[in-house]
Design an enzyme around this catalytic site. Structure first.
Site, short mmCIF file in Angstrom:
data_model
loop_
_atom_site.label_atom_id
_atom_site.label_comp_id
_atom_site.label_asym_id
_atom_site.label_seq_id
_atom_site.Cartn_x
_atom_site.Cartn_y
_atom_site.Cartn_z
N GLU A 469 36.37 31.29 34.87
CA GLU A 469 36.76 31.79 36.19
C GLU A 469 35.51 32.31 36.89
OE1 GLU A 469 37.86 33.54 39.46
OE2 GLU A 469 37.44 35.07 37.93
N HIS A 470 35.35 32.04 38.16
CA HIS A 470 34.05 32.21 38.82
C HIS A 470 33.82 33.57 39.44
CE1 HIS A 470 30.76 29.90 41.26
NE2 HIS A 470 30.27 30.92 40.58
#
Length: 758
Positions: A469-470
């Site tokens: 997840e960024h």
């Protein structure tokens, strides 16, 4: 990973919790909150530094200083110039019976004040030193005398063994660039891609912006830069990521691959056991700050703040914006296998389970014959749904299945045991690599918990991968962790001759806990809709991996060019296929290096224009120039995954045991996402993605253009002219397979591991 265009749709009249507010000063409120968050982080790090050692000093240095003062006092010398006597007068008398104790306390207080002042002086001096950027302007490989002096002073003031967060309180504030310089650089960057008419119109808008709005917006940014340590980072996190309502899958998350040509063991549970153990060893080192800080070009330390949220972190969906939930610790992982969820403990009596014990627990999950409950199998598809939809459904889920949801969201990370194999195969190397990349990026839409900071994916044949997840951090942070994990599980922990983890099982361990989801009827349809949307999104992404082994970083160095500039310009050539010549290539490479160094010193264009745009929205100031800038759709989004810890890998004896990097989805519906990694000195791997629904893009076609462009650029140099002749003389398709697959068999057989994908 270029997602700044998502900030276009944010509502400027919302507070951080989504409530409506008056326009009385929302930008000042946001600046105040940014500074508050910044100071809270500083205080928390100060306490952590105090417990583990006040960098660059240590608690022992205080003891040494106190002992020296006591010795001087014993010798009837007063290093405090009378201050200790004044301190003694302020202390309680205690009836005159503890005169010696008062002296010791006075010396301790004076030593503490002097020690704190010295540390503060060191921090100020180091901050001033780190504000120097002259070394960036020097030619590659050359170092002037002032820079050598600067580097020596930085090392002296940094202490002997700086820890991960040692530099945090000494890093200079992010400078706010001149708005005139930013606009000028922006116009220079878009000039080659705009027609004369469009460029003239953009230049008019830019001049109007400089005349009317720029000075006011810049004033607010300067105010924020003095109050908070970084004028853009928290807004970037919130408006680019957390306020985006798009699904995380493909649009935001990215993936990291395993070794490309080898698999240390074919046993799924064994690979999972070693990998989880290695990841938790990394977390232990992270908690103790035993990870050295990253140094830019080996000289200038980078901010380490993003390391704080690697583990025990979940992105929680909200109706208007998400928020990041980070726990101090977690002693379990959440595991998904064949539609079932498990809570698997990772510690026993506060000690980490051995790799063999972890393998045993994973094998118990694999052997569990119980079927998935209705709708449980596809439950995780909700995390791939639009964020507002998932937020509403999660409210019901939290009421009906709070314990199971907490077990997943409170886990150290998520583990997906896939029932299918993945990775490179001899029969169809190109298609198998593409399928491997697609499985890591999207999976089946319901077998990853996309909200977790990362999901460890273990395929049935022992192949590994990460889905990340960024919002919590950028790729170099997860890449650093992944390098440590691969090197540790393969070379340090290792496997026995039969492919199992080393050591012995622990039959006394309890079975992993099967999570029970009491799913209310009203969310069944939501799960079905989320699954349908995830499948559509997954099927629309076109992934392609290009292992290019005709040359790599060593050849580029012989051309006296920056490796990143070489690849970036080759990518542009692949995208536009313009004819190039050596002179123009060197000019372009020099320009790329200048822009890169400007960005490294805080003088880049992108973040500054973004922050100006956010302020304009808070103030309801209409700027056609800023609106145009942030509504542009960039068709080529690129990123390099740096290999940061080459000392962990023996690339000479085991050239195939290097991570093959990872990739991400395209930032534009009619564009490409391209990631690349230098694998040792002789290979470059490209990860390409695009949308199948677009008639303008084709990942495989761009992959061919990249290979052609690399060879075309290499042929500009005398040392690289033979690559093109060799590539085309042997036949393009056959050469691609030979250089990307079969030529690596020698390296694979050289390494004494259990098995390979062959």
């Amino acid at each position: 990973m270029a997602e700044a265009h998502q900030a276009v749709g944010f509502r400027p009249s919302l507070t951080s919790d989504g409530a409506e507010v008056e326009l009385s000063a929302p930008v000042l409120q946001e600046i105040y909150l940014s500074g508050l968050r910044s100071w809270k982080r500083h205080l928390s790090r100060f306490w952590n530094d105090f417990l583990t050692g006040v960098s660059p000093a240590s608690p022992l240095s205080w003891l040494f200083l106190f002992s020296a003062i006591q010795l001087a006092w014993f010798l009837q010398l007063d290093p405090s110039l009378g201050l200790m006597e004044k301190i003694k007068e302020l202390l309680p008398d205690w009836g005159g019976q503890h005169h010696g104790l008062r002296g010791v306390l006075a010396a301790a207080l004076f030593a503490s004040c002097l020690w704190g002042a010295l540390i503060f002086t060191l921090h100020v001096a180091l901050r001033l030193l780190l504000s120097y950027h002259g070394w960036l302007l020097e030619p590659h490989g050359a170092m002037s005398s002032p820079t050598k002096t600067w580097l020596a002073l930085v090392r002296i003031f940094s202490g002997r063994h700086p820890m991960l967060f040692s530099y945090q309180r000494s890093l200079p504030r992010q400078p706010v660039p001149s708005v005139q310089d930013t606009v000028r650089k922006y116009l220079e960057s878009v000039r080659p891609v705009l027609s004369d008419e469009d460029f003239d119109w953009t230049a008019v808008l830019a001049q109007e912006f400089l005349r009317l709005q720029a000075s006011l917006l810049q004033w607010y940014l300067r105010l924020k830069s003095w109050w908070a340590s970084n004028y853009v980072s928290d807004w970037w996190e919130e408006f680019v990521y957390l306020r985006s309502r798009n699904p995380l899958m493909v649009n935001s998350n990215y993936y990291m691959m395993d070794f490309l040509y080898v698999t240390p063991t074919p046993l799924q549970a064994a690979r999972a056991g070693n990998a989880v153990h290695a990841l938790l060893l990394y977390r232990h080192r992270l908690n103790r700050q035993e990870i050295p800080p990253t140094l830019l070009m080996g000289m200038r330390p980078l901010c380490s703040a993003q390391y704080e949220k690697i583990f025990n972190t979940t992105r929680i969906p909200g109706v208007q914006k998400d928020y990041i939930r980070h726990l101090h610790d977690s002693q379990h992982v959440a595991v998904f296998h064949r539609g079932r969820f498990f809570r698997m403990g990772t510690h026993s009596r506060n000690s980490l389970l051995s790799p063999r014990a972890l393998e045993q627990q994973f094998q118990r999950i694999l052997d569990d014959p119980s079927p998935a409950c209705p709708h449980e199998e596809h439950l995780a598809a909700l995390t791939a749904a639009p964020r507002g939809t998932w937020a509403q459904v999660r409210t019901s889920l939290k009421t009906q299945a709070a314990e199971a949801l907490e077990a997943v969201e409170g886990a150290a990370f998520f583990v997906s045991l896939d029932a299918e194999p993945a990775g490179l195969t001899r029969e169809d190397p190109a298609a198998s690599l593409d399928a491997y990349a697609h499985a890591l990026l999207a999976g089946r839409g319901h077998d990853r918990w996309f909200d977790k900071s990362f999901t460890l994916i273990v395929f049935s044949n022992g192949k590994l991968g990460l889905s990340v997840e960024h919002s919590w951090a950028d790729c170099p942070i997860s890449g650093h962790m992944w390098e440590f994990t691969l090197a540790t599980e393969c070379f340090q922990l290792g496997y026995s001759t039969d492919g199992h983890c080393k050591g012995h099982p622990d039959p006394t361990l309890p079975q992993p806990q099967r999570l029970q989801w009491d799913l209310p009827d009203q969310i069944h349809s939501s799960i079905s809709l989320a699954l349908r949307g995830a499948k559509i999104l997954s099927e629309n992404v076109d992934c392609h991996v290009v292992p290019f082994s005709l040359f790599g970083k060593s050849f580029i160095r012989r051309c006296h060019l920056s490796s990143d500039s070489f690849i970036q310009i080759a990518l542009q050539l692949a995208h536009f296929r313009d004819p190039q010549c050596l002179a123009l290539f060197r000019v372009a490479a020099d320009k790329h290096q200048a822009l890169l160094k400007a960005a490294m010193s805080g003088q880049g264009v992108d973040r500054h224009l973004f922050a100006l745009y956010i302020v304009s929205r808070f103030l309801h100031l209409q700027s056609p120039f800023l609106t145009q800038v942030h509504s542009e759709q960039w068709q080529l989004s690129t990123s390099q995954i740096p290999v940061q810890q080459m000392h962990l890998f023996d690339v000479h004896n085991y050239p195939d045991y290097v991570s093959s990097g990872g990739g991400f989805g395209p930032a534009d519906d009619h564009g490409y996402g391209v990631s690349y990694i230098f694998m040792g000195d002789g290979m470059i791997t490209f990860h390409i993605s695009s949308k199948k629904s677009s008639t303008k893009t084709d990942s495989h076609r761009l992959g061919q253009h990249i290979e052609d462009a690399l060879l075309d650029v290499a042929s500009l140099f005398q040392a690289g002219q033979h690559f093109k002749r060799r590539f085309r003389g042997s036949g393009k398709e056959n050469s691609r397979h030979r250089c990307g697959f079969l030529s690596r068999q020698t390296g694979a057989s050289k390494a004494s591991m259990t098995s390979t994908d062959f």
